[in-house]
Scaffold this motif. Structure first.
Motif, mmCIF file in Angstrom:
data_model
loop_
_atom_site.group_PDB
_atom_site.id
_atom_site.type_symbol
_atom_site.label_atom_id
_atom_site.label_comp_id
_atom_site.label_asym_id
_atom_site.label_seq_id
_atom_site.Cartn_x
_atom_site.Cartn_y
_atom_site.Cartn_z
ATOM 1 N N HIS A 1 0.868 -1.182 0.000
ATOM 2 C CA HIS A 1 0.000 0.000 0.000
ATOM 3 C C HIS A 1 0.905 1.233 0.000
ATOM 4 O O HIS A 1 1.695 1.404 -0.911
ATOM 5 N N GLY A 2 0.843 2.062 1.051
ATOM 6 C CA GLY A 2 1.648 3.271 1.082
ATOM 7 C C GLY A 2 3.029 3.051 1.669
ATOM 8 O O GLY A 2 3.331 2.016 2.261
ATOM 9 N N LEU A 3 3.878 4.076 1.523
ATOM 10 C CA LEU A 3 5.258 3.955 1.992
ATOM 11 C C LEU A 3 5.866 5.340 2.099
ATOM 12 O O LEU A 3 5.295 6.347 1.661
ATOM 13 N N SER A 4 7.067 5.385 2.666
ATOM 14 C CA SER A 4 7.898 6.589 2.690
ATOM 15 C C SER A 4 9.343 6.153 2.588
ATOM 16 O O SER A 4 9.674 4.972 2.766
ATOM 17 N N VAL A 5 10.233 7.119 2.316
ATOM 18 C CA VAL A 5 11.641 6.822 2.058
ATOM 19 C C VAL A 5 12.493 7.749 2.919
ATOM 20 O O VAL A 5 12.172 8.924 3.118
ATOM 21 N N SER A 6 13.597 7.213 3.425
ATOM 22 C CA SER A 6 14.489 8.002 4.280
ATOM 23 C C SER A 6 15.168 9.116 3.487
ATOM 24 O O SER A 6 15.217 9.095 2.256
ATOM 25 N N GLU A 7 15.737 10.066 4.223
ATOM 26 C CA GLU A 7 16.402 11.212 3.608
ATOM 27 C C GLU A 7 17.543 10.780 2.682
ATOM 28 O O GLU A 7 17.746 11.362 1.617
ATOM 29 N N ASP A 8 18.267 9.733 3.066
ATOM 30 C CA ASP A 8 19.393 9.282 2.243
ATOM 31 C C ASP A 8 18.991 8.251 1.188
ATOM 32 O O ASP A 8 19.838 7.780 0.417
ATOM 33 N N GLY A 9 17.726 7.875 1.156
ATOM 34 C CA GLY A 9 17.238 6.935 0.161
ATOM 35 C C GLY A 9 17.571 5.482 0.439
ATOM 36 O O GLY A 9 17.204 4.603 -0.343
ATOM 37 N N ARG A 10 18.211 5.201 1.567
ATOM 38 C CA ARG A 10 18.667 3.837 1.846
ATOM 39 C C ARG A 10 17.676 3.011 2.674
ATOM 40 O O ARG A 10 17.938 1.858 2.974
ATOM 41 N N ARG A 11 16.574 3.600 3.041
ATOM 42 C CA ARG A 11 15.528 2.885 3.768
ATOM 43 C C ARG A 11 14.168 3.224 3.174
ATOM 44 O O ARG A 11 13.896 4.376 2.828
ATOM 45 N N ALA A 12 13.318 2.199 3.076
ATOM 46 C CA ALA A 12 11.913 2.403 2.743
ATOM 47 C C ALA A 12 11.088 1.853 3.896
ATOM 48 O O ALA A 12 11.369 0.770 4.419
ATOM 49 N N TYR A 13 10.101 2.625 4.299
ATOM 50 C CA TYR A 13 9.211 2.237 5.391
ATOM 51 C C TYR A 13 7.871 1.908 4.749
ATOM 52 O O TYR A 13 7.080 2.792 4.425
#
Length: 551
Positions: free
Chosen positions: A284-296
């Motif tokens: 479904h939905g998601l977000s990404v860390s400032e450095d792009g190395r993590r997706a939540y």
């Protein structure tokens, strides 16, 4: 999701689709079969100090300045009598500064101020032709309206965007301020859950006249990237803060797709994460860390009735933290790897996440779309109440200092969420389907310095919370717009649930903080675009700082 037809049939289709995607129904299994680390990480909040005492179950109510129209019953409640009489709205420390009703709206909205100082808003609308009581609703200006809100008291539509993804972007419409892009995936205009197109527009010259850069299929072999085993179908989406990767949350194929937009004129798919091996859950939905190395990313779970009533049933609804370092580095055949999985019992149909630093510590806001027994229609709300669980969805805040073991810090529970109040709120939603009370989308005022959280709570309107102490959030303002008595052709609320004419709207899109003007900009589905002004000394706080990175 997009559905057409009679409201009752639509609600049934939507619930059935979610259950099918999530493994629900009588034969559903409750196991989130995830490789290490283990599932079901549910941890209590850190103990409060003796002086403070235990935190309250529900968030303390806002103290309203003079001149508002405060709620007359429970926090978040619109009593049945007010619905039947024609709801006139509630507001507290927020007042209407401007409105553009247009033809109503759908699920997502976005906000941008261009280098020339012009301010614009954009929002999704329902498919060009919908139905209310079996009669078609004809659209005049289908697609995403471009609304100039430089003067919030005089908003006006400059144009509408009608490329493949913009006809119905569903929950995927996003702005990336760093690269000055407007993006969406095809959420609904070519089938039940959309198609494979991703659209990109340039906002840098003038936010009121977005310039099309690309509208093309990804993951089908036409984009020069990887080819997905199943053609991607849009629904949800978000963009990394650096503006280089757009992620599609694909419910139907149970995947998160990573799309390289470094060349914004030619999006191409570079990786995918398959939720199917994890268990009966979906994307479904998601977000990404400032450095792009993590997706939540969220794991959408919908429990069976037996699982709701069984206190020991395994849980699957929640979120995953994924290592996306290979995607960020554009490693060939890039893989996304699970760092941790967190699930819980008192929620379902996980919606989205927001990583946010609060008082110098990393946190994650996680928001549900369904209550403890599923989407919050009358039957599911009653079942949750029987189990003494919250009948409606809510937002939560986790401490992710140790990303392998997220710790629950607080829940954004209103009085309507409290199972002790079930007898008081269930009569309000009699006969309504799919969505009633409860959360859908939230935003923070600054992901790098979170001090306030604003959430759209469907029938409970837009609510704003002080989160400077994330263990003890406090409500500071709310705005629940008056009900609309005539259907809006582009309102998904009126296409899906035309039961309560004059009843409360569906406020369900993201909320944007405007630090300089002390405004909130959002969209409610019948009322259209709303610009809301904070009362003096409500927000920003002394610690608040402006940012376009809010979701």
């Amino acid at each position: 999701m997009r559905f057409q037809g009679h409201p009752r049939a639509v609600a049934t289709m939507m619930a059935t689709a979610f259950l099918a995607a999530c493994g629900g129904g009588d034969g559903g299994t409750s196991v989130l079969a995830l490789p290490p680390p283990p599932t079901g990480i549910v941890e209590p909040p850190a103990p409060p100090s003796v002086a403070e005492g235990p935190p309250p179950l529900t968030v303390p109510k806002a103290v309203c300045a003079e001149g508002g129209s405060p709620e007359s019953a429970l926090q978040g409640q619109v009593p049945a009598a007010l619905r039947q009489a024609g709801f006139q709205g509630f507001w507290c420390n927020l007042k209407l500064a401007g409105q553009f009703e247009g033809e109503g709206g759908s699920w997502s909205s976005a906000f941008f101020r261009d280098p020339g100082g012009r301010t614009c808003a954009y929002h999704a609308t329902a498919h060009p032709i919908g139905f209310v009581s079996g009669k078609p609703l004809e659209r005049v200006n289908p697609g995403v309206p471009v609304i100039d809100i430089t003067d919030p008291a005089r908003p006006w539509r400059s144009m509408s965007l009608t490329t493949a993804a913009m006809i119905d972007p569903w929950e995927s419409l996003r702005v990336n301020a760093r690269r000055q892009l407007l993006l969406a995936d095809n959420g609904g205009n070519s089938g039940l859950f959309g198609g494979a197109e991703v659209d990109t527009y340039d906002l840098s010259a003038d936010c009121g006249t977005p310039q099309l850069l690309a509208s093309m299929e990804v993951g089908t072999g036409k984009d020069g990237g990887i080819q997905s085993p199943k053609s991607p179908r849009g629904h949800e989406g978000n963009v990394s803060p650096d503006g280089l990767t757009y992620y599609i949350g694909d419910i139907m194929s149970q995947r998160y797709h990573a799309v390289d937009i470094t060349n914004s004129t030619r999006p191409r798919m570079v990786a995918a994460f398959d939720m199917a091996p994890i268990g009966p859950v979906t994307a479904h939905g998601l977000s990404v860390s400032e450095d792009g190395r993590r997706a939540y990313v969220v794991s959408v779970g919908t429990p069976t009735a037996q699982e709701v009533l069984d206190p020991n049933a395994k849980t699957r609804n929640g979120f995953l933290i994924l290592d996306t370092s290979e995607v960020q580095a554009r490693v060939p055949n890039a893989q996304m790897k699970v760092i941790s999985a967190t699930t819980f019992k008192d929620g379902s149909v996980a919606q989205h996440t927001i990583p946010v630093t609060i008082a110098g510590k990393p946190h994650l806001v996680m928001v549900d779309e369904g209550g403890s027994a599923g989407l919050s229609d009358t039957a599911n709300a009653k079942l949750a109440c029987e189990a003494k669980l919250s009948p409606y969805p809510m937002a939560r805040i986790y401490d992710i200092s140790d990303e392998k073991k997220p710790v629950l810090v607080s829940k954004l529970m209103l009085e309507t969420h409290d199972p002790a109040n079930c007898d008081k709120v269930l009569p309000d939603i009699a006969g309504l389907s799919t969505f009633t009370y409860g959360s859908h989308y939230c935003s923070v005022d600054n992901r790098n310095n979170g001090t306030a959280l604003a959430c759209s709570y469907f029938n409970s309107g837009v609510r704003v919370f002080d989160i400077r102490n994330p263990a003890r959030p406090k409500e500071i303002a709310y705005y629940n717009p008056a009900g609309v008595t005539a259907p809006r052709a582009g309102s998904i609320h009126r296409q899906m649930s035309w039961a309560g004419r004059g009843g409360p709207d569906w406020c369900a899109s993201r909320v944007d903080f405007d630090f300089d003007r002390k405004l909130l900009t959002t969209m409610c589905q019948d009322n259209g675009l709303l610009m809301l002004k904070f009362a003096e000394n409500t927000w920003p706080f002394a610690q608040s700082t402006p940012s376009m990175l809010q979701n």
